[in-house]
Motif scaffolding. Sequence first.
Motif, PDB file in Angstrom:
ATOM      1  N   THR A  69       0.863  -1.181   0.000  1.00 34.08           N
ATOM      2  CA  THR A  69       0.000   0.000   0.000  1.00 34.08           C
ATOM      3  C   THR A  69       0.898   1.228   0.000  1.00 34.08           C
ATOM      4  OG1 THR A  69      -1.743  -1.170   1.202  1.00 34.08           O
ATOM      5  CG2 THR A  69      -1.837   1.231   1.186  1.00 34.08           C
ATOM      6  N   LEU A  70       0.802   2.017  -1.051  1.00 34.28           N
ATOM      7  CA  LEU A  70       1.671   3.178  -1.242  1.00 34.28           C
ATOM      8  C   LEU A  70       0.839   4.442  -1.209  1.00 34.28           C
ATOM      9  CD1 LEU A  70       3.843   1.830  -4.204  1.00 34.28           C
ATOM     10  CD2 LEU A  70       4.265   1.586  -1.760  1.00 34.28           C
ATOM     11  N   THR A  71       1.328   5.441  -0.492  1.00 32.75           N
ATOM     12  CA  THR A  71       0.705   6.771  -0.448  1.00 32.75           C
ATOM     13  C   THR A  71       1.633   7.755  -1.134  1.00 32.75           C
ATOM     14  OG1 THR A  71      -0.421   6.244   1.631  1.00 32.75           O
ATOM     15  CG2 THR A  71      -0.235   8.561   1.034  1.00 32.75           C
ATOM     16  N   VAL A  72       1.170   8.341  -2.216  1.00 32.78           N
ATOM     17  CA  VAL A  72       1.977   9.249  -3.038  1.00 32.78           C
ATOM     18  C   VAL A  72       1.565  10.677  -2.724  1.00 32.78           C
ATOM     19  CG1 VAL A  72       2.662   9.857  -5.382  1.00 32.78           C
ATOM     20  CG2 VAL A  72       2.062   7.484  -4.822  1.00 32.78           C
ATOM     21  N   SER A  73       2.484  11.442  -2.191  1.00 30.37           N
ATOM     22  CA  SER A  73       2.236  12.871  -1.950  1.00 30.37           C
ATOM     23  C   SER A  73       2.390  13.637  -3.255  1.00 30.37           C
ATOM     24  CB  SER A  73       3.204  13.414  -0.896  1.00 30.37           C
ATOM     25  OG  SER A  73       3.061  12.705   0.329  1.00 30.37           O
ATOM     26  N   THR A  74       1.562  14.631  -3.454  1.00 34.30           N
ATOM     27  CA  THR A  74       1.545  15.361  -4.723  1.00 34.30           C
ATOM     28  C   THR A  74       1.778  16.852  -4.497  1.00 34.30           C
ATOM     29  OG1 THR A  74      -0.862  15.649  -4.587  1.00 34.30           O
ATOM     30  CG2 THR A  74      -0.058  13.698  -5.738  1.00 34.30           C
ATOM     31  N   TRP A  75       2.150  17.510  -5.559  1.00 32.40           N
ATOM     32  CA  TRP A  75       2.333  18.954  -5.592  1.00 32.40           C
ATOM     33  C   TRP A  75       1.862  19.466  -6.943  1.00 32.40           C
ATOM     34  CZ3 TRP A  75       5.368  20.410  -9.638  1.00 32.40           C
ATOM     35  CH2 TRP A  75       6.246  19.444 -10.161  1.00 32.40           C
ATOM     36  N   ARG A  76       1.640  20.774  -7.015  1.00 34.89           N
ATOM     37  CA  ARG A  76       1.241  21.398  -8.277  1.00 34.89           C
ATOM     38  C   ARG A  76       2.012  22.695  -8.457  1.00 34.89           C
ATOM     39  NH1 ARG A  76      -2.224  25.746  -8.060  1.00 34.89           N
ATOM     40  NH2 ARG A  76      -3.192  26.209  -6.033  1.00 34.89           N
ATOM     41  N   PRO A  77       2.273  23.083  -9.708  1.00 30.16           N
ATOM     42  CA  PRO A  77       2.946  24.366  -9.959  1.00 30.16           C
ATOM     43  C   PRO A  77       2.080  25.526  -9.459  1.00 30.16           C
ATOM     44  CG  PRO A  77       2.979  22.980 -11.913  1.00 30.16           C
ATOM     45  CD  PRO A  77       2.049  22.329 -10.949  1.00 30.16           C
ATOM     46  N   LEU A  78       2.725  26.517  -8.906  1.00 28.87           N
ATOM     47  CA  LEU A  78       2.024  27.650  -8.308  1.00 28.87           C
ATOM     48  C   LEU A  78       2.386  28.927  -9.049  1.00 28.87           C
ATOM     49  CD1 LEU A  78       0.222  28.719  -6.008  1.00 28.87           C
ATOM     50  CD2 LEU A  78       2.305  28.990  -4.637  1.00 28.87           C
ATOM     51  N   GLU A  79       1.365  29.678  -9.403  1.00 30.08           N
ATOM     52  CA  GLU A  79       1.547  30.979 -10.047  1.00 30.08           C
ATOM     53  C   GLU A  79       1.127  32.066  -9.062  1.00 30.08           C
ATOM     54  OE1 GLU A  79       0.323  33.302 -14.208  1.00 30.08           O
ATOM     55  OE2 GLU A  79      -0.579  31.372 -13.652  1.00 30.08           O
ATOM     56  N   LEU A  80       2.032  32.983  -8.756  1.00 28.62           N
ATOM     57  CA  LEU A  80       1.764  33.994  -7.748  1.00 28.62           C
ATOM     58  C   LEU A  80       0.759  35.024  -8.258  1.00 28.62           C
ATOM     59  CD1 LEU A  80       5.391  34.631  -6.408  1.00 28.62           C
ATOM     60  CD2 LEU A  80       3.624  33.128  -5.477  1.00 28.62           C
ATOM     61  N   GLY A 120      13.618  28.294  -9.834  1.00 31.08           N
ATOM     62  CA  GLY A 120      12.613  29.200 -10.354  1.00 31.08           C
ATOM     63  C   GLY A 120      11.222  28.591 -10.443  1.00 31.08           C
ATOM     64  N   LEU A 121      11.088  27.276 -10.253  1.00 31.11           N
ATOM     65  CA  LEU A 121       9.773  26.632 -10.304  1.00 31.11           C
ATOM     66  C   LEU A 121       9.137  26.694  -8.925  1.00 31.11           C
ATOM     67  CD1 LEU A 121       7.600  24.934 -11.751  1.00 31.11           C
ATOM     68  CD2 LEU A 121       8.904  22.896 -11.076  1.00 31.11           C
ATOM     69  N   ARG A 122       8.014  27.392  -8.845  1.00 30.07           N
ATOM     70  CA  ARG A 122       7.296  27.491  -7.574  1.00 30.07           C
ATOM     71  C   ARG A 122       6.221  26.396  -7.527  1.00 30.07           C
ATOM     72  NH1 ARG A 122       8.138  32.373  -4.925  1.00 30.07           N
ATOM     73  NH2 ARG A 122       9.303  33.922  -6.140  1.00 30.07           N
ATOM     74  N   THR A 123       6.161  25.698  -6.414  1.00 36.74           N
ATOM     75  CA  THR A 123       5.188  24.611  -6.256  1.00 36.74           C
ATOM     76  C   THR A 123       4.454  24.769  -4.937  1.00 36.74           C
ATOM     77  OG1 THR A 123       6.819  23.165  -5.212  1.00 36.74           O
ATOM     78  CG2 THR A 123       6.598  23.023  -7.613  1.00 36.74           C
ATOM     79  N   GLU A 124       3.355  24.025  -4.836  1.00 33.09           N
ATOM     80  CA  GLU A 124       2.542  24.022  -3.624  1.00 33.09           C
ATOM     81  C   GLU A 124       2.158  22.580  -3.293  1.00 33.09           C
ATOM     82  OE1 GLU A 124      -1.632  25.953  -1.877  1.00 33.09           O
ATOM     83  OE2 GLU A 124      -1.273  25.817  -4.036  1.00 33.09           O
ATOM     84  N   THR A 125       2.340  22.204  -2.055  1.00 38.54           N
ATOM     85  CA  THR A 125       1.962  20.859  -1.609  1.00 38.54           C
ATOM     86  C   THR A 125       0.437  20.759  -1.561  1.00 38.54           C
ATOM     87  OG1 THR A 125       3.973  20.688  -0.291  1.00 38.54           O
ATOM     88  CG2 THR A 125       2.165  19.164   0.220  1.00 38.54           C
ATOM     89  N   THR A 126      -0.085  19.719  -2.144  1.00 35.43           N
ATOM     90  CA  THR A 126      -1.544  19.543  -2.164  1.00 35.43           C
ATOM     91  C   THR A 126      -1.928  18.317  -1.335  1.00 35.43           C
ATOM     92  OG1 THR A 126      -1.324  18.385  -4.285  1.00 35.43           O
ATOM     93  CG2 THR A 126      -1.854  20.723  -4.364  1.00 35.43           C
ATOM     94  N   GLY A 127      -2.489  17.290  -1.937  1.00 42.17           N
ATOM     95  CA  GLY A 127      -2.954  16.127  -1.182  1.00 42.17           C
ATOM     96  C   GLY A 127      -2.108  14.909  -1.450  1.00 42.17           C
ATOM     97  N   SER A 128      -2.751  13.748  -1.360  1.00 41.74           N
ATOM     98  CA  SER A 128      -2.054  12.475  -1.552  1.00 41.74           C
ATOM     99  C   SER A 128      -3.000  11.480  -2.198  1.00 41.74           C
ATOM    100  CB  SER A 128      -1.521  11.928  -0.223  1.00 41.74           C
ATOM    101  OG  SER A 128      -2.593  11.686   0.674  1.00 41.74           O
TER     102      SER A 128
END
Length: 558
Positions: free
Chosen positions: A427-438, A476-484
């Motif tokens: 059972t694997l839980t994968v944490s995700t992120w997405r690119p963030l635009e300010l 230079g790549l801005r990201t934001e932690t989201t869900g899993s």
Amino acid sequence: MADTVWNTDTGEAVYRSRDPVRNLRLRVHLQRITSSNFLHYQPAAQDGKDLIDLATFRPHATASGHRPDEDEEEELVIGWQEKLFSQFEVDLYQNEAACQSPLDQQYRQDILKLEDSGRRKNRRIFTYTDCDRFTNLEEHCRKMTTAREVPSFLVERMAHVRRRRQDRRGMEGGILKSRIVNWEPSEDFIKSHHVINTPLQTMYIMADLGPCGKLGYKNYEHVLCTLKVDSNGVITVKPDFTGLKGPYRIETEGEKQELWKYTIDNVSSLAQPEEEEREQRVFKDLYGRHKEYLSSLVGTDFEMTDPGALRLFVNGEVVSAKGYEYDNLYVHFFVELPTTNWSSPAAQQLSGITQTCATKSLGMDKVAYFSYPFSFEASFLHEDESAEALPKWPVLYCEVLSLDFWQRYRVEGYGAVVLPATPGSHTLTVSTWRPLELGTVAELRRFFIGGSLELEDLSYVRVPGTFKGERLSRFGLRTETTGSVTFRLHCLQQSRAFMESSALQRRMRSVLDRLGGFSQQSSIHNVLEAFRRARRRMQEARESLPQDLGSPSGTMVS
């Protein structure tokens, strides 16, 4: 009477026998105790008055001046599907006008022969076999739990399913069908195969508990025992055999309530040792032929992998996703195989998209449960024997997206995880992120229009397989932690190396080390094993030397 221990457990018991059911024999003993009115009301004895004699409550004599013993007590040994006629059937079938079927005519002939010869062995105890009308009516007229309950659609349809008479199935049940799954069933096929239709044979052991001289009335018939046998040798008995548990009791209704007791015992004859041995030989020969038949269906050519190759089977499931900002989520995933040494069948699909799932609140998080299954197969063949070449393992990438009211999608997160290198369930839980635009404008655009920054290449979540440089910079790549996202994987591995049982192979932790010693890990294990062997030989040589040569004092010169 007061010392009688009654058996109140009238539930059914299930037995299994490999012997033919025709060898089954039951002994039924039926006995009248006394009038139950006397049991319910017993006047208290008074001083100076005589007690009522029990002879007052004994059954009166018949018009002929005597009472037969069989009216008080009867014992019979009954075989499987043995027909014993009741007094009602004797009176009925003696009238030729009442015989409408061939079975009725057969019963009439049997009854006339019994009356002429005077060999009728039963009086109160009788049987209903699988062919009698009583069996049919009892199966189709089962009582509900309550009197006002309305039969459902399933109950009405199941009432027409015949679960008896295995001899009526013909030879169809004994033929092996090549098409076990029918992908285009007809309407008749669905009607006849929508339930488990195990053929049954039924038999009832009955008793006529009417008063003396009034036998042959339907309202005095009572079921003593119900026997059901299916084609698999399963025998259902209700109630169970008496054994040491005490007799069963029956209390009749009406003005003259009577109390009866009866016992049911299995008196089937045991097989002789010679018969058991012969039966075991027959079963052994039968099972051997059946095993050969199954082997001929499977074949002897078991598909094996190439030497030094590993085959990987993965049965996976996208379980759930939680912790995301918006609702109506779906997951796009794919498996990336390393460009070297890995391959998959041409028709193999290594990607998939789940259904759109609405979230539900679970504590502080919103969770979407997908339960989306997927499977794939891949093969690994190591061709580079250099010690510096480390094998790479497949990677599972996922992309979580959401849909709004206008069916526009937003990217909720990217993630990746390396597939487990060991077989088994994971059972694997994968944490995700997405690119963030300010900026506020970007968030408004994401909310109203649905547009947001996306990755052109999903493998950029990790180091892309096509990257040839030394360092990958994400400056230079801005990201934001989201869900899993939670995955459940069941991994199977096949390789010829698993058949090796040497001490070195048992110490290897990774399956990659079992592929012929191509990887760097196996080289290290080989070096350590060679060092242990050399050290063991040195110790053996030192122990074989004389003590004066091995000691420091032996080397001094006097």
